[in-house]
Design an enzyme around this catalytic site. Structure first.
Site, PDB file in Angstrom:
ATOM      1  N   LYS A 172      -8.642  -3.087   1.387  1.00 52.80           N
ATOM      2  CA  LYS A 172     -10.235  -2.631   1.330  1.00 52.80           C
ATOM      3  C   LYS A 172     -10.424  -2.299   0.073  1.00 52.80           C
ATOM      4  O   LYS A 172     -10.199  -1.160  -0.505  1.00 52.80           O
ATOM      5  CB  LYS A 172     -10.210  -1.142   2.385  1.00 52.80           C
ATOM      6  CG  LYS A 172     -11.736  -1.038   2.536  1.00 52.80           C
ATOM      7  CD  LYS A 172     -11.971   0.303   3.072  1.00 52.80           C
ATOM      8  CE  LYS A 172     -12.352   1.358   1.950  1.00 52.80           C
ATOM      9  NZ  LYS A 172     -13.125   1.206   0.978  1.00 52.80           N
ATOM     10  N   GLU A 248      -2.169   7.383  -5.223  1.00 57.47           N
ATOM     11  CA  GLU A 248      -2.357   7.357  -6.585  1.00 57.47           C
ATOM     12  C   GLU A 248      -3.683   8.232  -6.677  1.00 57.47           C
ATOM     13  O   GLU A 248      -4.605   7.661  -6.554  1.00 57.47           O
ATOM     14  CB  GLU A 248      -2.338   5.994  -7.218  1.00 57.47           C
ATOM     15  CG  GLU A 248      -1.240   5.161  -6.992  1.00 57.47           C
ATOM     16  CD  GLU A 248      -0.099   5.533  -8.332  1.00 57.47           C
ATOM     17  OE1 GLU A 248      -0.344   6.275  -9.161  1.00 57.47           O
ATOM     18  OE2 GLU A 248       1.178   5.358  -8.057  1.00 57.47           O
ATOM     19  N   CYS A 282      -8.168   7.456 -13.800  1.00 59.91           N
ATOM     20  CA  CYS A 282      -7.634   8.426 -13.329  1.00 59.91           C
ATOM     21  C   CYS A 282      -6.667   9.212 -14.350  1.00 59.91           C
ATOM     22  O   CYS A 282      -6.608  10.496 -14.312  1.00 59.91           O
ATOM     23  CB  CYS A 282      -6.570   8.037 -12.156  1.00 59.91           C
ATOM     24  SG  CYS A 282      -5.607   6.384 -12.985  1.00 59.91           S
TER      25      CYS A 282
END
Ligand code: NAD
Length: 481
Positions: A172, A248, A282
């Site tokens: 997804k 993550e 990130c």
């Protein structure tokens, strides 16, 4: 169930890709509008999957696992398919990069050399591994043969395209950026993967994402996203079938600028650390700690480099910083900037919307920050960095590790012993020395503390995708009684 086609004419964009892109945009259930972050206008409608669609995708993946994939296809053959897909991604790299810029807003050159090329590199790397995953024979005694097998898990729900160990995938993508994933779906078919091995189900987090993490037929979820959602996914795994989870997650990574660094290089890398991918990274280096003796000199250079960064249309070849991905993210970042000002930090640069159209934000630097300020503690996920002083390495380690995140970090110093001593002391999954954001396919990546669990990339990631089975064979007859 009606099938939709996504079509976009790139001929007016400066991306180098001058054709129309048109591909099936998957199953259409409850159409959701996809927004172009550069203009804040709709790009058209895309598919979002319902819970029932996730069930259908999982059933297809289970069927493929039990009949054509899993242990039914040799590692060599799986490897060939992954490598073929890598080639097809490279053959279509201009189109894929243009699509990535279109819904994400990142500069097209970065989408091409970074994201799309990396996707091909990762597929090729794990294609090479596919026939090299093996167990061990273990010496026990003369009367026993013991060995291990590394078997695929089954259906993996994930948002990164990797199935080198024989697992099948229900993938997804984010609701904000589904285009490249949908385009790659056609390439997966063209590469020759059997139906059901990879299933792509764009959808909303609280519907499709939640259905994946709660699904009883999914053996593992590999999640990349924010820490709060990572927490929800672990809870869902715990209360459904205890599926394996790798996470993550977010970060608030420190960049350490020592008095013996090459100042010009450090200033440039530090800007790269904050602004790469418009701050939507990130591992962005958003907490910058500078030794007090060089603070003023560094700040001058850092501000000058930031000011020179080209912000604008991601399709323009000189652009480094494009728009934020969505109105939601734009508002969140602007809200953090306001909180920073209210809590007493000095907004030295930026702090406003860039231009008047789309979701652009000026490169922003805060100084005079204190460790407990919101903008020092929380991930902002935008082009915003905070700069603070330190006087000695002991104080620096304490400041750098004062975070519930631990994804990445960087040290700038010309003294290798000093840099490596700090690298050892940092609580982070990655430490860059005199560089930033260099992520390699064969080097593991992941977080300490609340930045995640498990590692992606490299040989380390393989263990997330297999179960180890121990087989004991008795070679000597009846039991000892
Ligand atoms: P997000 O957590 O809002 O969404 C990520 C994904 O989770 C989306 O696909 C979303 O639809 C889905 N989701 C949302 N709610 C869900 C739920 N209840 N159950 C299951 N799935 C759900 O994150 P985002 O805003 O799209 O991305 C930014 C975050 O991702 C930042 O925190 C960033 O640091 C992190 N990130 C981490 C890495 C890494 O490798 N560590 C890489 C990129 C981004």
């Amino acid at each position: 169930m009606a099938t939709r086609t996504f079509t976009y004419d790139f001929s007016n964009e400066a991306s180098g890709f001058r054709k129309k892109s048109s591909f099936p945009s998957g199953l259409f259930i409850n159409g959701s509008s996809l927004i172009n972050p550069t203009t804040a206008k709709s790009l058209g409608h895309i598919t979002v999957a319902s819970e029932r669609d996730i069930d259908i995708a999982v059933e297809a993946a289970q069927k493929a696992f039990n009949t054509t994939w899993g242990l039914h296809t040799s590692g060599q053959q799986r490897g060939k398919l992954l490598i073929r897909l890598a080639e097809l991604i490279e053959e279509n790299i201009d189109e894929l990069a243009a699509l990535e810029s279109l819904d994400n807003g990142k500069a097209v050159a970065i989408a091409k050399s970074g994201d799309v090329q990396s996707a091909a590199d990762v597929l090729r790397y794990y294609g090479g591994w596919a026939d090299k995953v093996q167990g061990k024979t273990i010496e026990v005694d003369e009367a026993t043969l013991a060995y291990t097998r590394h078997e695929p898990l089954g259906v993996v729900g994930q948002i990164t395209p990797c199935s080198g160990n024989g697992n099948t995938v229900v993938f997804k993508p984010s609701e904000w950026t589904p285009l490249t994933a949908l385009r790659v779906a056609s390439l997966i078919k063209e590469a020759g993967f059997p139906p059901g091995v990879v299933n792509i189900v764009p959808g909303l987090g609280n519907v499709a994402g939640s259905a994946i993490s709660n699904h009883m037929g999914i053996e593992k979820v590999a999640f990349t996203g924010s820490t709060p959602v990572g927490r929800a996914i672990m809870k869902a795994a715990a209360s459904s079938n205890l599926k394996r989870v790798t996470l993550e997650l977010g970060g608030k990574s420190p960049t350490l600028i020592l008095d013996d660094c090459n100042l010009d290089n450090a200033a440039r890398w530090a800007v790269f650390g904050v602004l790469f991918n418009h701050g939507q990274t990130c591992c962005a280096g958003t907490r910058i700690y500078v030794q007090d003796t060089i603070y003023d000199k560094f700040l001058e250079k850092f501000v000058a480099v930031m000011k020179a960064v080209k912000v604008g249309d991601p399709f323009h070849p000189d652009t480094f910083q494009g728009p934020q991905v969505s109105k939601t993210q734009f508002d969140r970042i602007m809200n953090h900037i306001e909180i920073g000002k209210k809590e007493g930090a000095t907004c030295l640069l930026g702090g406003q919307q860039h231009g008047t159209e789309g979701y652009f934000i000026q490169p922003t630097i805060f100084t005079d920050v204190k460790p407990d300020m919101t903008i020092v503690k929380e991930e902002i996920f935008g082009p915003v960095g905070v700069v603070a002083k330190f006087s000695n390495d002991e104080e620096l380690i304490a400041l750098a590790n004062d975070s519930y995140y631990g994804l990445a970090s960087a040290v700038f110093s010309e003294s290798l012993p000093r840099a490596l001593k700090l690298a050892n002391a940092l609580k982070a999954g990655t430490v860059w020395v005199n560089t930033y954001n260099t992520i390699r396919t064969n080097v593991p990546f992941g977080g300490y503390k609340q930045s995640g669990q498990g590692r992606e990339l490299g040989e380390y990631a393989l263990q997330n995708y297999t179960e180890v089975k121990a087989v004991h064979v008795n070679l000597s007859g009846p039991p000892p009684f």
